[in-house]
Enzyme design. Structure first.
Site, PDB file in Angstrom:
ATOM      1  N   ASP A  31       1.066  -0.887  -0.116  1.00  0.00           N
ATOM      2  CA  ASP A  31       0.187   0.113  -0.028  1.00  0.00           C
ATOM      3  C   ASP A  31       0.573   1.225  -0.031  1.00  0.00           C
ATOM      4  O   ASP A  31       2.286   1.262   0.414  1.00  0.00           O
ATOM      5  CB  ASP A  31      -1.290  -0.166   1.401  1.00  0.00           C
ATOM      6  CG  ASP A  31      -2.172   0.558   0.749  1.00  0.00           C
ATOM      7  OD1 ASP A  31      -3.184   0.131   0.451  1.00  0.00           O
ATOM      8  OD2 ASP A  31      -2.314   2.155   0.827  1.00  0.00           O
ATOM      9  N   THR A 120     -12.790  -3.514  -9.966  1.00  0.00           N
ATOM     10  CA  THR A 120     -13.649  -3.305 -10.431  1.00  0.00           C
ATOM     11  C   THR A 120     -13.014  -2.475 -11.642  1.00  0.00           C
ATOM     12  O   THR A 120     -13.535  -1.558 -11.102  1.00  0.00           O
ATOM     13  CB  THR A 120     -15.469  -2.895  -9.897  1.00  0.00           C
ATOM     14  OG1 THR A 120     -15.664  -4.360  -8.933  1.00  0.00           O
ATOM     15  CG2 THR A 120     -16.276  -3.086 -11.124  1.00  0.00           C
ATOM     16  N   LEU A 152     -17.723  -9.906  -2.858  1.00  0.00           N
ATOM     17  CA  LEU A 152     -18.169  -9.578  -1.098  1.00  0.00           C
ATOM     18  C   LEU A 152     -18.850  -8.616  -0.723  1.00  0.00           C
ATOM     19  O   LEU A 152     -18.350  -7.292  -1.378  1.00  0.00           O
ATOM     20  CB  LEU A 152     -16.666  -9.253  -0.745  1.00  0.00           C
ATOM     21  CG  LEU A 152     -15.774  -8.415  -0.131  1.00  0.00           C
ATOM     22  CD1 LEU A 152     -15.424  -6.947   0.019  1.00  0.00           C
ATOM     23  CD2 LEU A 152     -13.384  -9.063   0.027  1.00  0.00           C
ATOM     24  N   LYS A 203     -18.788  -8.989 -13.338  1.00  0.00           N
ATOM     25  CA  LYS A 203     -19.048  -8.543 -11.851  1.00  0.00           C
ATOM     26  C   LYS A 203     -20.004  -7.288 -11.798  1.00  0.00           C
ATOM     27  O   LYS A 203     -20.526  -7.161 -11.523  1.00  0.00           O
ATOM     28  CB  LYS A 203     -17.630  -7.973 -11.927  1.00  0.00           C
ATOM     29  CG  LYS A 203     -16.968  -7.078 -10.347  1.00  0.00           C
ATOM     30  CD  LYS A 203     -17.223  -7.107  -9.198  1.00  0.00           C
ATOM     31  CE  LYS A 203     -17.646  -6.042  -8.508  1.00  0.00           C
ATOM     32  NZ  LYS A 203     -18.464  -6.478  -7.397  1.00  0.00           N
ATOM     33  N   ALA A 251     -37.247  -2.111   0.608  1.00  0.00           N
ATOM     34  CA  ALA A 251     -37.177  -1.399   0.422  1.00  0.00           C
ATOM     35  C   ALA A 251     -36.619  -0.202   0.769  1.00  0.00           C
ATOM     36  O   ALA A 251     -36.467  -0.480   2.294  1.00  0.00           O
ATOM     37  CB  ALA A 251     -38.641  -1.186  -0.388  1.00  0.00           C
ATOM     38  N   GLY A 256     -26.866   2.416  -1.272  1.00  0.00           N
ATOM     39  CA  GLY A 256     -25.173   3.432  -0.818  1.00  0.00           C
ATOM     40  C   GLY A 256     -24.301   2.505  -1.279  1.00  0.00           C
ATOM     41  O   GLY A 256     -24.444   1.210  -1.959  1.00  0.00           O
ATOM     42  N   CYS A 259     -20.137   0.637  -3.888  1.00  0.00           N
ATOM     43  CA  CYS A 259     -20.393  -0.535  -5.521  1.00  0.00           C
ATOM     44  C   CYS A 259     -21.120  -0.037  -6.669  1.00  0.00           C
ATOM     45  O   CYS A 259     -21.244   0.308  -7.459  1.00  0.00           O
ATOM     46  CB  CYS A 259     -20.253  -2.153  -5.071  1.00  0.00           C
ATOM     47  SG  CYS A 259     -18.134  -2.682  -3.928  1.00  0.00           S
ATOM     48  N   LYS A 262     -21.542   3.632  -7.695  1.00  0.00           N
ATOM     49  CA  LYS A 262     -20.297   3.898  -8.798  1.00  0.00           C
ATOM     50  C   LYS A 262     -20.844   2.847 -10.200  1.00  0.00           C
ATOM     51  O   LYS A 262     -20.454   2.770 -11.385  1.00  0.00           O
ATOM     52  CB  LYS A 262     -18.891   3.397  -8.169  1.00  0.00           C
ATOM     53  CG  LYS A 262     -17.932   2.946  -8.957  1.00  0.00           C
ATOM     54  CD  LYS A 262     -17.237   3.032  -8.172  1.00  0.00           C
ATOM     55  CE  LYS A 262     -16.507   1.436  -7.100  1.00  0.00           C
ATOM     56  NZ  LYS A 262     -15.946   0.682  -8.495  1.00  0.00           N
ATOM     57  N   ARG A 326     -19.773   5.801   2.546  1.00  0.00           N
ATOM     58  CA  ARG A 326     -19.268   6.023   1.119  1.00  0.00           C
ATOM     59  C   ARG A 326     -21.161   5.896  -0.210  1.00  0.00           C
ATOM     60  O   ARG A 326     -21.623   5.472   0.703  1.00  0.00           O
ATOM     61  CB  ARG A 326     -18.766   5.474  -0.439  1.00  0.00           C
ATOM     62  CG  ARG A 326     -16.957   5.834   0.153  1.00  0.00           C
ATOM     63  CD  ARG A 326     -16.272   4.870  -0.751  1.00  0.00           C
ATOM     64  NE  ARG A 326     -16.182   3.581   0.235  1.00  0.00           N
ATOM     65  CZ  ARG A 326     -15.155   2.458  -0.192  1.00  0.00           C
ATOM     66  NH1 ARG A 326     -14.584   2.895  -1.750  1.00  0.00           N
ATOM     67  NH2 ARG A 326     -15.059   1.698   0.611  1.00  0.00           N
TER      68      ARG A 326
HETATM   69  C1  UDX Z   1     -22.255  -5.294  -2.851  1.00  0.00           C
HETATM   70  C2  UDX Z   1     -22.176  -6.519  -2.857  1.00  0.00           C
HETATM   71  O1  UDX Z   1     -23.455  -6.856  -2.989  1.00  0.00           O
HETATM   72  C3  UDX Z   1     -21.462  -6.976  -3.333  1.00  0.00           C
HETATM   73  O2  UDX Z   1     -21.394  -8.541  -4.171  1.00  0.00           O
HETATM   74  C4  UDX Z   1     -20.596  -6.153  -4.091  1.00  0.00           C
HETATM   75  O3  UDX Z   1     -19.218  -6.985  -4.741  1.00  0.00           O
HETATM   76  C5  UDX Z   1     -19.925  -5.441  -4.087  1.00  0.00           C
HETATM   77  O4  UDX Z   1     -21.398  -4.322  -3.102  1.00  0.00           O
HETATM   78  P1  UDX Z   1     -21.679  -4.226  -0.004  1.00  0.00           P
HETATM   79  O5  UDX Z   1     -22.190  -2.965  -1.455  1.00  0.00           O
HETATM   80  O6  UDX Z   1     -20.945  -3.802   0.996  1.00  0.00           O
HETATM   81  O7  UDX Z   1     -21.410  -4.609  -1.947  1.00  0.00           O
HETATM   82  O8  UDX Z   1     -23.790  -3.936   0.090  1.00  0.00           O
HETATM   83  P2  UDX Z   1     -24.576  -4.394  -0.378  1.00  0.00           P
HETATM   84  O9  UDX Z   1     -25.096  -5.277   1.565  1.00  0.00           O
HETATM   85  O10 UDX Z   1     -25.266  -5.128  -1.016  1.00  0.00           O
HETATM   86  O11 UDX Z   1     -25.873  -3.275   0.048  1.00  0.00           O
HETATM   87  C6  UDX Z   1     -25.141  -2.419  -0.638  1.00  0.00           C
HETATM   88  C7  UDX Z   1     -26.988  -0.974  -0.369  1.00  0.00           C
HETATM   89  O12 UDX Z   1     -27.967  -1.651  -0.552  1.00  0.00           O
HETATM   90  C8  UDX Z   1     -26.740  -0.665   0.758  1.00  0.00           C
HETATM   91  O13 UDX Z   1     -26.932   1.109   0.695  1.00  0.00           O
HETATM   92  C9  UDX Z   1     -28.211  -1.532   1.494  1.00  0.00           C
HETATM   93  O14 UDX Z   1     -28.907  -0.741   2.617  1.00  0.00           O
HETATM   94  C10 UDX Z   1     -28.844  -1.249  -0.041  1.00  0.00           C
HETATM   95  N1  UDX Z   1     -29.732  -2.650   0.159  1.00  0.00           N
HETATM   96  C11 UDX Z   1     -29.421  -3.471   0.097  1.00  0.00           C
HETATM   97  C12 UDX Z   1     -30.290  -2.177  -0.095  1.00  0.00           C
HETATM   98  O15 UDX Z   1     -31.853  -0.986   0.172  1.00  0.00           O
HETATM   99  N2  UDX Z   1     -32.628  -3.119  -0.068  1.00  0.00           N
HETATM  100  C13 UDX Z   1     -32.117  -4.494   0.736  1.00  0.00           C
HETATM  101  O16 UDX Z   1     -32.794  -5.495  -0.323  1.00  0.00           O
HETATM  102  C14 UDX Z   1     -30.565  -4.635   0.129  1.00  0.00           C
END
Ligand code: UDX
Length: 437
Positions: A31, A120, A152, A203, A251, A256, A259, A262, A326
């Site tokens: 890093d 990604t 993940l 992805k 819902a 946010g 991932c 973006k 984020r």
């Molecule tokens: C996500 C993907 O799940 C993961 O596979 C990828 O590698 C990276 O992006 P992450 O951003 O860590 O992971 O969180 P995730 O649990 O997927 O939630 C993302 C957003 O969606 C959160 O803001 C969460 O509150 C929202 N969400 C998730 C909903 O609003 N409703 C849902 O039913 C599920």
């Protein structure tokens, strides 16, 4: 055993490194942040992620941390690139960090090496990075490239890596495929072998599909509010259909994180760049932008002005289980509350230090939920932390000056709220208005 180096110690890089170390590989983490490297070498885990500090400690003998990329890449058999690809102003992915690392690998490697892109990256990037590696190769070595996207989720990153739903390996040479297959054999998960571009697309297509699913449910929720249906019952009824599945149907106040926002924009940008309009993803993005402001719109029904109002905020992070802010809804809503003259009292179990870096003095940070609620006239719930969901709803009545609760994550049972003198307005469900005007 292959000698592995990993560039980048964020969520993707560090979790990958630690999980590979747990399978017996010797892994060097590189890093640019010297303080972070020093802290990791001293045994500190730099991110809030369940199970990671323990695993880091347990396998410390297989892990080395350094800023010295030359020594790390010099004799590595495999170098993973796990650095960020942040969003540029136009929505496209910024590949500067990936390119810089590729140049560093090219100038340092002294033996043939498989470079694995975990970050990604837009479709076609692996190919251009391979060209860069070959062009800049200083020591006459041969590079191969592999796309190995990461799936993940933050908060469950270790579990998601050790028990991945699938491991996607995109390669163009039998040797690179063998190396990656050897590495992942230890994980015992299904391996999907593809060409490189398909791996890159898997992805984006996966993340954007999940984002689309959420935006779809948020639109259904909005329609539920208009028609009097209940989105949680609707989701329950839909989820039994195995073609739909019962996950990612919640819902709320929008997605946010690092991932979905973006990656939806990056794929949309890539489609546009290729003269194709990705209509579904465009709609998912628009719905999400509106959804994030949903509670503010609702608040206007209950108070005409926020000026001088004491407001409780429960949850700052984009989801529970992480300290990551984020694209968190809090970041869009709190500035608006402050600009409107409200006094904000915020609680979050782990997100406060990061929020404080952005807003050191503008709001009050509270150690307990009760403290945040005390004397408040409005309460916004942005994150469904277990501590919030476990609350006895009577606490709103006891603590708040006027218990008007706007819940962006549907944390409470409507029946429990119905029994109380509160206003409780959530997402896609009927609003409870038990307060005398
Ligand atoms: C996500 C993907 O799940 C993961 O596979 C990828 O590698 C990276 O992006 P992450 O951003 O860590 O992971 O969180 P995730 O649990 O997927 O939630 C993302 C957003 O969606 C959160 O803001 C969460 O509150 C929202 N969400 C998730 C909903 O609003 N409703 C849902 O039913 C599920």
């Amino acid at each position: 055993m292959y000698k592995i180096a990993i560039a980048g110690t964020g969520y993707v890089g560090l979790v990958t490194a630690v999980c590979l170390a747990s399978k017996g590989f010797s892994v060097t983490c590189v890093d640019v942040d010297a303080d972070k490297v020093k802290a990791m070498a001293a045994g500190h885990c730099p991110i809030y992620e369940e199970g990671l500090p323990e695993l880091m400690k347990e396998h410390r003998n297989n892990l080395t941390y350094t800023t010295d990329y030359r020594s790390a890449y010099k004799d590595a058999d495999v170098v993973y690139i796990g650095v960020g690809t942040p969003e540029k102003k136009d929505g496209s992915a910024n590949l500067d960090y990936v390119r810089t690392v590729a140049e560093q690998i090219a100038e340092s490697a002294e033996k043939d090496c498989v470079v694995v892109i975990k970050s990604t990256v837009p479709i076609g990037t692996n190919q251009s990075i391979l060209a860069l590696l070959q062009e800049k190769a200083a020591k006459g070595v041969t590079f191969e490239i592999a796309s190995n996207p990461e799936f993940l989720s933050q908060g469950t990153a270790v579990k998601d890596t050790l028990h991945a739903s699938r491991i996607v390996i995109g390669t163009q040479t039998p040797h690179a495929r063998k190396v990656l297959t050897d590495i992942y054999e230890a994980f015992g998960q299904p391996i999907v072998n593809t060409d490189i571009k398909s791996a890159e697309m898997i992805k984006y297509a996966s993340n954007d599909f999940l984002a689309l699913k959420i935006s779809y449910m948020n639109e259904i929720a909005n329609l539920c509010e208009i028609t009097g249906a209940d989105v949680q019952d609707v989701a329950r009824g839909m989820g039994y259909d195995p073609r739909i599945g019962n996950k990612f149907l919640a819902a709320g106040i929008g997605y946010g994180g690092s991932c979905f926002p973006k990656d939806t924009k990056a794929l949309h940008w890539l489609a546009n760049f290729n003269d194709y309009e990705l209509k579904t993803i465009k709609a998912a993005i628009e719905v999400n932008e509106n959804q994030k402001l949903k509670l503010l719109k609702k608040s206007r029904k209950y108070c005409s002005s926020l000026q001088g109002k004491r407001i409780a905020v429960l949850g700052l992070t984009f989801k529970p289980g992480t300290d990551d802010l984020r694209d968190a809804p809090s970041l869009q809503n709190i500035p608006y509350l402050l600009e409107s003259g409200a006094e904000v009292f915020a609680w979050d179990p782990v997100g406060i230090p990061n929020f404080k870096k952005l807003y050191p003095n503008e709001l009050q940070y509270c150690e307990t939920i009760e403290e945040a609620l005390h004397g408040a006239e409005l309460c916004f719930i942005f994150t469904e932390w277990p501590q919030v969901k476990a609350l006895d709803p009577a606490v709103f009545v006891r603590q708040m000056a006027s218990p008007v609760i706007l819940d962006g994550r549907n944390c409470f049972d409507l029946k429990a709220m119905e029994a109380l003198p509160v206003v409780y307005d959530s997402i896609g469900r009927r609003a409870i208005r038990n307060l005398a005007k």
